[in-house]
Design a protein around this motif. Structure first.
Motif, short mmCIF file in Angstrom:
data_model
loop_
_atom_site.label_atom_id
_atom_site.label_comp_id
_atom_site.label_asym_id
_atom_site.label_seq_id
_atom_site.Cartn_x
_atom_site.Cartn_y
_atom_site.Cartn_z
N THR A 41 6.67 8.99 2.68
CA THR A 41 6.84 7.59 2.25
C THR A 41 7.96 7.50 1.20
OG1 THR A 41 4.50 7.20 2.69
CG2 THR A 41 5.64 5.53 1.42
N GLU A 62 2.75 6.53 8.61
CA GLU A 62 1.34 6.74 8.98
C GLU A 62 1.19 6.84 10.50
OE1 GLU A 62 2.11 5.39 6.16
OE2 GLU A 62 0.62 6.21 4.78
N ARG A 115 1.37 1.16 -2.60
CA ARG A 115 1.33 2.62 -2.61
C ARG A 115 -0.09 3.13 -2.81
NH1 ARG A 115 6.15 5.28 -2.69
NH2 ARG A 115 4.79 6.84 -1.77
N1 ASP Z 1 1.77 6.68 2.45
C1 ASP Z 1 1.47 5.66 1.49
C2 ASP Z 1 1.94 6.12 0.11
O1 ASP Z 1 2.43 7.21 -0.03
C3 ASP Z 1 0.03 5.27 1.48
C4 ASP Z 1 -0.92 6.36 1.03
O2 ASP Z 1 -0.55 7.52 0.94
O3 ASP Z 1 -2.09 6.04 0.77
O4 ASP Z 1 1.80 5.37 -0.81
#
Ligand code: ASP
Ligand code: MG
Length: 411
Positions: free
Chosen positions: A47, A74, A151
């Motif tokens: 991300t 995801e 996040r």
């Molecule tokens: N991939 C997203 C993030 O890094 C959501 C998560 O990890 O919960 O924020």
């Protein structure tokens, strides 16, 4: 036979080996006779990498396209997990947030879950499959736009889904053993907690403990879904977050947060309407204001300081500078070398003198307190950023939240 929602965070699905390890654990639970729904985060730091890539391509803000981009993270891990589970001989199917019926508000990057129509998830379970749902995302049912939950949002997906499905437990698999009495990277003697109440966990998450997103804890509390935070690398018991805990603690844990900055509006006239004049435009712009302190006024003039996430500093500064004239203030100052340390414990409700002890401990370590805020079960102090580590260590030492009761009585 139980219905279990298992959420695996980014580090737990960071590479092919780890994804196969996740599959093994999921299949174990499934073969034990449980219905299993899996929620996954994006692989590793992907991300962050997608965010960096977007910034590289364009300096402008593109909220809709950001959500299209980030939800891809995801989607990758959900499909790979489904493949790995199928390879172990269990039927599995992945669903995007939208396919799983996760309906949200329309705010890109910060959407909230309003409803979950989990028919496809239920149908998959009825067919004997493991259903894997992409975390952190949903769809706005009116505009039909894809959204993300902010996040760390996969935690919220998992607990909300557990609530919608009436699951018996929501397991959050992560790269630490559970919730600790302080950040173990700062405090060597910090201990894994066996149990934390929803109320305490909400405060700990809000005070900077990173292990669970605060919104997921709210879902857990509202729908009474016990949350088991545990390591994805071994089978040991982690921390249970639930309504009633066996032992009440005066101080359950010490949390810290260095993600905020302090904004001070100087020379503010002390009269009705001034605070509203400053904070209304901040709220309208979606700036997340945390602590607010107004000083004693001298000759009708005062200072108002507040903290905001560092990511909101630019907006907060611009907005407060634009109202300086209209509220008759003198100017605005920003300080991003601050940190917040907090003590959290439900036993504080009935125990006097915790705040004064906290201030004494900080004083003995030469740490100056700049702002203070409290809730019935939390006391937070803003200190210099450079003092945060020492503050956390000395408070953990001073209050010994993880000490065994026997040990305590020997002291
Ligand atoms: N991939 C997203 C993030 O890094 C959501 C998560 O990890 O919960 O924020
Ligand atoms: Mg993550």
């Amino acid at each position: 036979m139980a219905l279990i929602v298992q959420k695996f965070g980014g580090t737990s699905v960071a590479d092919a080996d780890r994804i196969r390890n996740v599959a093994r654990r999921v299949v174990e639970s499934h073969r034990a006779g449980n219905d299993v729904v899996v929620v996954v985060s994006a692989m590793g730091a992907s991300t962050d990498e997608l965010v960096a890539l977007a910034t590289d391509v364009s300096e402008n803000s593109h909220p809709r396209e950001m959500d299209m981009l980030l939800t891809a993270g995801e989607r990758i891990s959900m499909a790979l997990c489904a493949m790995a589970i199928q390879d172990l001989g269990v039927s599995a199917m992945s669903l995007t947030g939208s396919q799983a019926g996760i309906l949200t508000t329309s705010v890109h990057g910060q959407a909230e879950i309003i409803d979950i129509r989990a028919d496809r998830v239920r149908a998959g379970l009825e067919e004997g499959r493991v259903v894997i749902v992409a975390g952190f995302q949903g769809v706005d049912p009116i505009g039909k736009e894809i959204t993300t939950l902010g996040r760390g949002g996969s935690d919220a997906t998992a607990v909300a889904l557990a609530a919608a499905l009436g699951a018996d437990v929501c397991e959050i698999y992560t790269d630490v053993d559970g919730v600790f009495s302080a950040d173990p990277r700062l405090v060597a003697s910090a201990k894994k907690l066996d149990e934390v109440s929803f109320e305490e966990m909400l405060e700990l998450s809000g005070a900077g403990a990173r292990v669970l997103m605060a919104r997921s804890v709210e879902f857990g509390r509202r729908y009474q879904i016990p949350i088991h935070v545990r390591s994805s690398f071994h089978d040991g018991v982690g921390t249970w977050v639930k309504e009633d805990v066996m032992e009440e603690a005066i101080v359950r844990g010490v949390a810290h947060d260095t993600s905020e900055a302090k904004v001070t509006v100087h020379g503010v006239p002390d009269k009705p309407g001034v605070a509203a004049g400053i904070f209304e435009p901040l709220a309208a712009a979606g700036v997340n204001v945390d602590m607010i302190v107004q000083n004693v006024s001298i000759e009708g003039v005062t200072d108002i300081s507040f903290t905001v996430p560092k990511a909101h500093v630019a907006a907060a500064t611009e907005i407060t500078e634009s109202v300086v004239a209209s509220v008759g203030a003198a100017g605005v100052d920003v300080d991003d070398n601050i940190g917040k340390v907090s003590l959290v414990g439900a036993g504080m409700k009935s125990e006097l003198g915790i705040a004064s002890r906290m201030f004494r401990v900080l004083a003995e370590h030469g740490i100056n307190i700049e702002m203070i805020s409290t809730s019935p079960i939390r006391i937070s102090c803003v200190v210099r950023g450079d003092d945060v580590e020492a503050a956390v260590r000395s408070l953990h030492d001073g209050f010994r939240p993880s000490a065994e009761p026997e040990e305590e009585s020997n002291v």
